[in-house]
Design a protein around this motif. Sequence first.
Motif, mmCIF file in Angstrom:
data_model
loop_
_atom_site.group_PDB
_atom_site.id
_atom_site.type_symbol
_atom_site.label_atom_id
_atom_site.label_comp_id
_atom_site.label_asym_id
_atom_site.label_seq_id
_atom_site.Cartn_x
_atom_site.Cartn_y
_atom_site.Cartn_z
ATOM 1 N N ASP A 36 0.830 -1.207 0.000
ATOM 2 C CA ASP A 36 0.000 0.000 0.000
ATOM 3 C C ASP A 36 0.861 1.252 0.000
ATOM 4 O O ASP A 36 0.516 2.254 -0.631
ATOM 5 C CB ASP A 36 -0.930 -0.001 1.213
ATOM 6 N N ARG A 46 -8.205 -1.200 4.873
ATOM 7 C CA ARG A 46 -7.422 -2.162 5.656
ATOM 8 C C ARG A 46 -7.858 -2.258 7.113
ATOM 9 O O ARG A 46 -7.263 -2.984 7.881
ATOM 10 C CB ARG A 46 -5.940 -1.768 5.613
ATOM 11 N N SER A 86 -5.364 -0.705 11.479
ATOM 12 C CA SER A 86 -5.336 -1.780 10.482
ATOM 13 C C SER A 86 -5.652 -3.125 11.129
ATOM 14 O O SER A 86 -5.358 -3.343 12.305
ATOM 15 C CB SER A 86 -3.985 -1.825 9.783
#
Lengths: 403, 254
Positions: free
Chosen positions: A8, A221, B118
């Motif tokens: 990413d 994410r 995340s």
Amino acid sequence: MLGLNKKDTNLLIIVAIMTMLAPFLLNPFPEGSALAQFNAGYPDLMQRFVIFGIFAMGFNLLFGLTGYLSFGHAAFLGVGSYAAIWMMKLLTMNVIPAIIMSIVIAGLFAVVVGFISLRRSGIYFSILTLAFAQMSYALAYSVLTPITGGETGLQPKPNDPRLLDPALADGVTPRAGLFGLEMSSSTELSIGGWVFTFNAGYYVAAVVMLIAFYLSIRIFRSPFGMMLRAIKSNQQRVNYTGLNSKPYTLAVFVISGMYAGLAGGLLVAMDTQVGPERMFWTASGEVVIMTILGGAGTLIGPVLGAGLLKYMENILSKINKGVIEGWFAWAPDGLDSVLIYTVNMFVGKQWHITTGVIFMLVIIFLPGGLVELGKRGARVFRRRDRKGLGLEPDAAKQRNAAE
Amino acid sequence: MGILEVKDVGKRFGGLQALSNVNLSVKENSVHAIIGPNGAGKSTLLNCFVGKLIPDTGSVLFEGQSLLGRKPHEINQMGVSRVFQTPEIFGDLSVMENMLIPCFAKRDGSFELNAYGSVASQRDVQDRAEQMLIDMNMIDKREEHAAALSRGDKRRLEIGMCLAQEPRLLLLDEPTAGMARADTNNTIDLLKEISDTRDITIAIIEHDMHVVFSLAQRITVLAQGTPLVEDTPDNIKGHPKVREAYLGETQVAA
């Protein structure tokens, strides 16, 4: 870096470099050459690339992750635009309050629309959002004329209150800026036959786009993003896993609406005027096409799709009959008129036909959009590399074993 | 008093009385099977436990609390997990992600707006999901697409996802329907192991007598929306009323 994994981070860096170098990359043909009309490196179009990139990115958070197809997203873009222009009329021509207000107001509007529309899913959800958008469009034209300016729309006038700005001298028109930096100001750089334009507004929009892109990666994410994908995959299991899908879908609907509002605010920051046609249903349809064209549910797809569509809209539509006649001057009589007639069907005012054909081809052959095209291309290259190294037979063996 | 107490439950769909006067008590840490011929109301009854249907009359208590009028996700958060007839998993997601989701739901509750952190950095949840996959014997498939799993593996994953939430009561709706014999036996073994090693109550609806008699400690026989008998497997096998209503129609090599 920045809490992203390596892949990413690389994607973000590549996108950052591309946007910063866009004035070069989008102007590959020298000025005055026959191909110069395919250059896209002029401020107005570059601004559109990044702004509609943000719009599609936000739409993709909703559609790509949860599968809820909103057919009224242009309403948030329009509401954001009106909010921005009112900040410019009442407060200051500085774009920051305008942009912030466009996000806030579009977000609030999205809470209302989302709360009602998300009571249904599938086609009914789409129709509800479409109804809301068309209603907003109709209202902006009629009863809300005092705050939308109706058909003529709104623009900052010299005699607006603008509480924070010093009074303008006579005959000076108000211009949007960022602490003295005017959005419309540009610097040109000539190298050989090439002319590159660096526009302040573009760079402001590009930085905002990069921030929006970064946030969109974070959402993808995050646990929240994973729940949204779970909702798309199997809502029944989501509910029987102790998760309440409603607040999840509403939250992403509002985030998505805020992205659209931000895009609307930026449009006003670049070009200080707004009219209700911005909320028309075709504008909502456009963002659907952009997202699917680029690849729904992927990070970069919507941005690419927005770029492709805006490129076609602006470049193809400029090609008129005269230009085509020039292209086919070499052809013998008879043949040239056939060629001109054929090509003319796909350019100029008829650019929509080209878009339609491309859209159909993508849906049929590339359901994953441009991103899938890129992936397939990469796979072909990788296979060739293997061949070069003599690994192909091994790979084939593995594949056969897997089958 | 049992962990699940069903009292006088009735449910009518238009002209059809699907359930009437259902009384049932599921003892804690037991395996309780509900059997009955087609149309006996087994699935309707199960749907009344999980919030999909609301009975017209009667009450359903789980650990003393009423389940009526609660949404499926609320009932799940109370400690009731459900396994479906066809495995309901997240087909578009990887096996690991499938397992992460119930682990998040267990830790964070029914809604948590964590849009910035995340997934990869949530160590506790990652470890839990990994442990669950090891327990389920599926760790080597962690990156696989869940839709690509075999029927037996999908079922195993679904059961694992339910267990990841540490439910007090696990409801299974014909968990071996449409399975090959080998997969059925694997599922029986898995459920036995779960029942023996975990602090959990299992209520199972099943058609397959082999499954029912290998697993259940108590069996309720449902016929035409009403419980006929409730007893141990051995007594059920020889019960004349049951034979007449149900077992008599099928060939059971018992």
